[in-house]
Design an enzyme around this catalytic site. Structure first.
Site, PDB file in Angstrom:
ATOM      1  N   LYS A 113       0.921  -0.847   0.133  1.00 48.27           N
ATOM      2  CA  LYS A 113       0.075   0.223  -0.002  1.00 48.27           C
ATOM      3  C   LYS A 113       0.955   1.175   0.027  1.00 48.27           C
ATOM      4  O   LYS A 113       1.894   0.847   0.680  1.00 48.27           O
ATOM      5  CB  LYS A 113      -0.402   0.138   1.426  1.00 48.27           C
ATOM      6  CG  LYS A 113      -1.753   1.198   1.327  1.00 48.27           C
ATOM      7  CD  LYS A 113      -2.619   1.259   2.676  1.00 48.27           C
ATOM      8  CE  LYS A 113      -3.297   2.568   3.079  1.00 48.27           C
ATOM      9  NZ  LYS A 113      -3.766   2.971   4.618  1.00 48.27           N
ATOM     10  N   GLU A 169      -8.424  12.173  12.795  1.00 49.48           N
ATOM     11  CA  GLU A 169      -7.987  10.799  13.156  1.00 49.48           C
ATOM     12  C   GLU A 169      -6.518  10.726  14.445  1.00 49.48           C
ATOM     13  O   GLU A 169      -5.405  11.842  14.204  1.00 49.48           O
ATOM     14  CB  GLU A 169      -6.741  10.405  12.106  1.00 49.48           C
ATOM     15  CG  GLU A 169      -6.060   9.474  12.399  1.00 49.48           C
ATOM     16  CD  GLU A 169      -5.552   8.134  10.896  1.00 49.48           C
ATOM     17  OE1 GLU A 169      -4.900   7.178  11.403  1.00 49.48           O
ATOM     18  OE2 GLU A 169      -5.440   8.847  10.143  1.00 49.48           O
TER      19      GLU A 169
END
Length: 366
Positions: A113, A169
């Site tokens: 990723k 976050e």
């Protein structure tokens, strides 16, 4: 940054911390980390860059104020703001995604990723006030972590610049022995229609591609925390979290620290960058990001604080704007996680949606 603005503000679910003046500045992360371990200062706060080899913007405050609620700052008006440039152009961003996808699909690859971002250069008719932008961001999403940081400590082009944003976050928080992380990965746009919005959230929760992307982040956080913590609790399924513009997948992780001398800053440096903003494996992904994007500066870094007891709170610096020293121009970023199943058009659209948070706060017409 204007003198009337505090050098540091962080607002979150547990309250607001505001710095009053600066006693010392640190551009070197290692020196700041050693200083906090030595116990010679009661608190360190500021911003970490995406690339930890780049200058940081960390400060020892003269004093701090803690309040239950964010500052009662005005929400406007702001001068007119317009998009002056896309960096890179949309087709170039698609080309970068295709290049990353080729590396992900290569038979001998170690890459699983990578998060690729693009930027918008904005210009304003008059200087922008970071306090107004922060107030607007928090009005739109009161559950977000709002922040405003003077970047002067990083020197050079950052002298007098500021970073303002509202991140969903939490990178890491430490309170005594207790450690909390809330990694995010996987997203979908919100919808005005309530039924369609609920269906979009449900589709995200069921998405194989997004669940795969999210699990890579959770696994990476687990591996970092494993030697540092015990009694780790990780839910088997991610949760849905919504902001004003985006649905996200989120997994709250709790643990207890093994060694109380491991500070919140130590934990933040160990975790950063998570695969939510970097990739898997971290070094391969970061090298590809540097090749394709160049220097991200403070976008996708971290903003937070650490006190003399080792407690602290650090959030991922996304959904943000970097204000130039004159306040008349700003740079905003948005990124998306690229995995083998990614589609360049979908990923470009994802960044467009994520720009919405900061562009709406700035009143940019799209």
């Amino acid at each position: 940054m204007k003198l009337s603005q505090p050098p540091f503000v962080l607002c979150g679910p547990t309250g607001t911390l505001i710095a009053d003046g600066v006693q010392a500045r640190y551009a070197d992360v290692t020196a700041a980390q050693a200083m906090m371990r030595s116990g010679s200062q009661p608190m360190l706060l500021g911003a970490l860059p995406f690339n930890l080899d780049s200058p940081a913007a960390l400060m020892v405050p003269r004093a701090v104020q803690r309040t239950a609620a964010p500052p009662d700052w005005p929400t406007g008006p702001l001068p007119a703001v317009r998009i002056a440039a896309e960096i890179p152009a949309p087709e170039e961003h698609r080309a970068r995604i295709r290049r990353a996808h080729a590396q992900l699909a290569a038979p001998d690859t170690s890459l699983h990723k990578v998060v690729l971002a693009r930027a918008l250069r904005l210009v304003a008719d008059a200087p922008l006030d970071g306090r107004v932008i922060l107030a607007r961001l928090l009005a739109a999403d009161p559950a977000a972590y709002g922040y405003l940081v003077d970047l002067t400590a990083a020197g050079g082009e950052y002298s007098g610049a500021a970073l303002v944003g509202a991140s969903p976050e939490l990178l890491v928080a430490r309170d005594g022995e207790r450690v909390i992380c809330q990694p995010f990965a996987g997203s979908a746009p919100r919808c005005v229609d309530a039924d369609l919005d609920a269906a979009t959230g449900s589709a995200l929760a069921a998405s194989v591609k997004d669940r795969h992307e999210h699990q890579l982040v959770v696994d990476a956080v687990r591996e970092v925390l494993r030697p540092l913590c015990r009694q780790m609790t990780i839910p088997a399924q991610p949760r849905l979290r919504r902001t004003a513009a985006v649905w996200h997948l989120c997994t709250p992780i709790t643990a207890r620290i093994n060694d109380i001398s491991t500070t919140a800053l130590d934990l933040a440096l160990a975790l950063h960058p998570t695969p939510a903003v970097g990739g898997v494996p971290a070094d391969v992904a970061s090298n590809l990001i540097a090749t394709l994007e160049g220097d991200r500066g403070f976008y996708a870094g971290a903003v937070g604080w650490c006190d003399g007891h080792g407690n602290g709170e650090w959030v991922v610096s996304i959904r943000c704007a970097q204000l130039a020293p004159d306040g008349c121009s700003t740079l905003v970023h948005a990124g998306g996680g690229i995995v083998a199943e990614s589609n360049p058009d979908d990923e470009l659209n994802e960044t467009t949606i994520k720009f919405g948070t900061i562009l709406t706060a700035l009143g940019v017409q799209r």
